[in-house]
Design a protein around this motif. Structure first.
Motif, PDB file in Angstrom:
ATOM      1  N   HIS A  75      43.794  47.778  49.748  1.00  0.00           N
ATOM      2  CA  HIS A  75      44.550  48.829  49.057  1.00  0.00           C
ATOM      3  C   HIS A  75      45.494  48.252  48.012  1.00  0.00           C
ATOM      4  O   HIS A  75      46.514  48.861  47.684  1.00  0.00           O
ATOM      5  CB  HIS A  75      45.332  49.657  50.083  1.00  0.00           C
ATOM      6  N   ILE A  76      45.155  47.077  47.484  1.00  0.00           N
ATOM      7  CA  ILE A  76      45.946  46.438  46.431  1.00  0.00           C
ATOM      8  C   ILE A  76      45.163  46.559  45.130  1.00  0.00           C
ATOM      9  O   ILE A  76      44.055  46.044  45.011  1.00  0.00           O
ATOM     10  CB  ILE A  76      46.232  44.964  46.757  1.00  0.00           C
ATOM     11  N   HIS A  77      45.729  47.268  44.184  1.00  0.00           N
ATOM     12  CA  HIS A  77      45.035  47.602  42.939  1.00  0.00           C
ATOM     13  C   HIS A  77      45.753  46.975  41.753  1.00  0.00           C
ATOM     14  O   HIS A  77      46.977  46.815  41.768  1.00  0.00           O
ATOM     15  CB  HIS A  77      44.993  49.120  42.740  1.00  0.00           C
ATOM     16  N   GLY A  78      44.980  46.658  40.720  1.00  0.00           N
ATOM     17  CA  GLY A  78      45.568  46.075  39.524  1.00  0.00           C
ATOM     18  C   GLY A  78      44.852  46.524  38.277  1.00  0.00           C
ATOM     19  O   GLY A  78      43.834  47.215  38.327  1.00  0.00           O
ATOM     20  N   GLU A  79      45.388  46.097  37.147  1.00  0.00           N
ATOM     21  CA  GLU A  79      44.830  46.476  35.851  1.00  0.00           C
ATOM     22  C   GLU A  79      43.569  45.697  35.530  1.00  0.00           C
ATOM     23  O   GLU A  79      42.653  46.208  34.890  1.00  0.00           O
ATOM     24  CB  GLU A  79      45.883  46.226  34.763  1.00  0.00           C
ATOM     25  N   GLU A  80      43.494  44.453  35.955  1.00  0.00           N
ATOM     26  CA  GLU A  80      42.502  43.526  35.428  1.00  0.00           C
ATOM     27  C   GLU A  80      41.301  43.322  36.350  1.00  0.00           C
ATOM     28  O   GLU A  80      41.429  43.325  37.572  1.00  0.00           O
ATOM     29  CB  GLU A  80      43.146  42.156  35.187  1.00  0.00           C
ATOM     30  N   SER A  81      40.156  43.102  35.739  1.00  0.00           N
ATOM     31  CA  SER A  81      39.022  42.513  36.444  1.00  0.00           C
ATOM     32  C   SER A  81      39.325  41.036  36.676  1.00  0.00           C
ATOM     33  O   SER A  81      39.999  40.404  35.861  1.00  0.00           O
ATOM     34  CB  SER A  81      37.753  42.654  35.602  1.00  0.00           C
ATOM     35  N   ASN A  82      38.840  40.488  37.799  1.00  0.00           N
ATOM     36  CA  ASN A  82      39.106  39.063  38.044  1.00  0.00           C
ATOM     37  C   ASN A  82      37.976  38.174  37.529  1.00  0.00           C
ATOM     38  O   ASN A  82      37.874  37.012  37.909  1.00  0.00           O
ATOM     39  CB  ASN A  82      39.353  38.798  39.529  1.00  0.00           C
ATOM     40  N   GLU A  83      37.159  38.718  36.642  1.00  0.00           N
ATOM     41  CA  GLU A  83      36.122  37.918  36.009  1.00  0.00           C
ATOM     42  C   GLU A  83      36.611  37.443  34.647  1.00  0.00           C
ATOM     43  O   GLU A  83      37.199  38.198  33.877  1.00  0.00           O
ATOM     44  CB  GLU A  83      34.828  38.718  35.865  1.00  0.00           C
ATOM     45  N   PHE A  84      36.364  36.172  34.374  1.00  0.00           N
ATOM     46  CA  PHE A  84      36.846  35.567  33.127  1.00  0.00           C
ATOM     47  C   PHE A  84      35.728  34.745  32.529  1.00  0.00           C
ATOM     48  O   PHE A  84      34.948  34.124  33.252  1.00  0.00           O
ATOM     49  CB  PHE A  84      38.066  34.684  33.402  1.00  0.00           C
ATOM     50  N   ARG A  85      35.662  34.733  31.217  1.00  0.00           N
ATOM     51  CA  ARG A  85      34.615  33.975  30.527  1.00  0.00           C
ATOM     52  C   ARG A  85      34.953  32.497  30.537  1.00  0.00           C
ATOM     53  O   ARG A  85      36.060  32.094  30.194  1.00  0.00           O
ATOM     54  CB  ARG A  85      34.481  34.461  29.092  1.00  0.00           C
ATOM     55  N   ASP A  86      34.006  31.674  30.938  1.00  0.00           N
ATOM     56  CA  ASP A  86      34.259  30.235  30.969  1.00  0.00           C
ATOM     57  C   ASP A  86      33.952  29.611  29.611  1.00  0.00           C
ATOM     58  O   ASP A  86      33.549  30.295  28.660  1.00  0.00           O
ATOM     59  CB  ASP A  86      33.479  29.552  32.101  1.00  0.00           C
ATOM     60  N   VAL A  87      34.173  28.313  29.506  1.00  0.00           N
ATOM     61  CA  VAL A  87      34.064  27.635  28.212  1.00  0.00           C
ATOM     62  C   VAL A  87      32.633  27.601  27.689  1.00  0.00           C
ATOM     63  O   VAL A  87      32.423  27.365  26.511  1.00  0.00           O
ATOM     64  CB  VAL A  87      34.615  26.202  28.310  1.00  0.00           C
ATOM     65  N   GLU A  88      31.659  27.842  28.541  1.00  0.00           N
ATOM     66  CA  GLU A  88      30.266  27.820  28.109  1.00  0.00           C
ATOM     67  C   GLU A  88      29.690  29.221  27.953  1.00  0.00           C
ATOM     68  O   GLU A  88      28.499  29.386  27.762  1.00  0.00           O
ATOM     69  CB  GLU A  88      29.431  27.017  29.113  1.00  0.00           C
ATOM     70  N   GLY A  89      30.549  30.245  28.055  1.00  0.00           N
ATOM     71  CA  GLY A  89      30.091  31.610  27.861  1.00  0.00           C
ATOM     72  C   GLY A  89      29.649  32.308  29.121  1.00  0.00           C
ATOM     73  O   GLY A  89      29.264  33.479  29.075  1.00  0.00           O
ATOM     74  N   GLY A  90      29.679  31.628  30.253  1.00  0.00           N
ATOM     75  CA  GLY A  90      29.359  32.264  31.521  1.00  0.00           C
ATOM     76  C   GLY A  90      30.562  33.005  32.072  1.00  0.00           C
ATOM     77  O   GLY A  90      31.605  33.123  31.432  1.00  0.00           O
ATOM     78  N   THR A  91      30.420  33.515  33.285  1.00  0.00           N
ATOM     79  CA  THR A  91      31.491  34.286  33.921  1.00  0.00           C
ATOM     80  C   THR A  91      31.954  33.589  35.178  1.00  0.00           C
ATOM     81  O   THR A  91      31.141  33.162  36.009  1.00  0.00           O
ATOM     82  CB  THR A  91      31.008  35.707  34.256  1.00  0.00           C
TER      83      THR A  91
END
Length: 376
Positions: A75-91
């Motif tokens: 039940h802890i909500h936030g604004e952001e997705s926790n996925e981030f683009r890495d230096v090679e374009g992956g996730t």
């Protein structure tokens, strides 16, 4: 609940340190932005960015609170997705790992191998223990169980100001028009059954610079409003006679600006960040924050709303209050009901705008001034 209040303050302090460390690494900071697209995008901005600091802070708060209070974990909500683009374009899915070394290794997959020291500094901040000097927190028990609550996090409110990093923005009557001062960490708790905000923490990571070290120092504010309990680290601001002093967004329309300017409380102040403008009301720097647009969200307003309730005020839905006229108490924002048919963050938009206040005569003056405007 006393333990939860301490935990919310502690995670806000840890989050503030992460934010400060990210700003201190300027060459690194330029690499930390990834443009939001699709349903995550805030329609107000042509370019809306999330930063690694946003994502990391959110995951730190989720991790620490979920570890200490397992009943809160889902039940802890936030604004952001926790996925981030890495230096090679992956996730990469950003999370807090079991050890600082593991967290640093994960961050390196985002930052690149040449940023080893920066990843280590961030990991150290994520895993450090926080000791609070506020002994008053330990004795507060407003009598609500963590299992009845949900949490809204805004890891860095006013992200654009955080990215811009302006440090020399002079305050006008105590209100900073923009810059780092307006970048805040917001953590609020709401009753999952009623949606009413009951506990809030606002942390100012960039409150002032230490005159000796020139490093940024922060401060935090907290409030509890549950049942008959009203406790706050702030004292209620003095009830100035009407007309109220108003703070607005620069995106506010001319009609609203004109109507509020004609009240006679002086020209409106303008500031960045919904959380910061709400804080200005709690601090008594403004008597009301008015927003006619649907450009704030549950994570922006939950924590400040709880503090304003603790001070005797609140945050009402502007359009709904105007529709109700002068009958009864205007409806306040609630935080447990997503808008059906919407996607992403728009499910949690404060669609009817808002008015934040401490004293009800200021709320009534604002509603009277706006009552005849078309389209509200």
């Amino acid at each position: 609940m006393a333990g939860l209040l301490q935990a919310l303050v502690a995670v806000s302090e840890k989050a503030a340190e992460v934010a400060r460390r990210c700003r201190a690494e300027e060459p690194l900071f330029r690499l930390l932005v990834a443009e939001k697209t699709g349903p995550e995008r805030n329609r107000r901005f042509l370019q809306d960015f999330k930063t690694l600091a946003d994502v990391l802070i959110q995951e730190v708060i989720k991790h620490d609170l979920g570890t200490q209070f397992p009943e809160l974990r889902e039940h802890i909500h936030g604004e952001e997705s926790n996925e981030f683009r890495d230096v090679e374009g992956g996730t990469v899915t950003v999370r807090v790992c079991a050890t600082p070394e593991d967290t640093a290794a994960l961050l390196l997959s985002v930052l690149g191998p040449e940023q080893t020291r920066a990843a280590e500094l961030l990991a150290e901040a994520v895993h450090r223990e926080v000791t609070l000097g506020d002994t008053e927190l330990a004795g507060i028990d407003p009598g609500v169980a963590p299992g009845d609550l949900g949490i809204w996090i805004d890891p860095i409110d006013s992200t654009n100001e955080f990215i811009g990093g302006r440090e020399d923005v002079a305050a006008i009557d105590g209100i900073a028009p923009g810059g780092l001062r307006s970048a805040l960490v917001l953590v609020g708790a709401f009753d999952r059954h009623s949606g009413v905000p009951v506990l809030g923490v606002i942390n100012e990571p960039f409150f002032q610079r230490d005159p000796q070290t020139h490093r940024w120092q922060g401060r935090f504010h907290w409030g509890v409003a549950h049942g008959d309990t009203r406790l706050c680290s702030l004292s209620p601001p003095a009830a100035h006679a009407c007309p109220p002093r108003v703070v607005l967004s620069r995106a506010e329309g001319a009609a609203v600006r004109g109507a509020l300017g004609s009240l006679g409380g002086g020209p409106p102040h303008f500031a960045a960040g919904a959380g910061y403008k709400l804080l200005c009301v709690a601090l008594g720097l403004a008597d009301a924050f008015v927003l006619s647009q649907a450009t704030t969200f549950a994570w922006d307003s939950c924590a400040p709303h709880a503090i304003l309730r603790a001070l005797g005020g609140g945050v009402v839905a502007l359009a709904a209050a105007l529709r109700a006229g002068g009958t009864g108490d205007p409806p306040e924002l609630v935080y447990h009901r997503p808008h059906p048919g919407e996607a992403g963050g728009e499910r949690w938009a404060n669609r009817d705008g808002l008015v934040a206040f401490v004293h009800r005569q200021h709320l009534r003056a604002v509603l009277d001034a706006l009552g005849d405007l078309p389209g509200l």
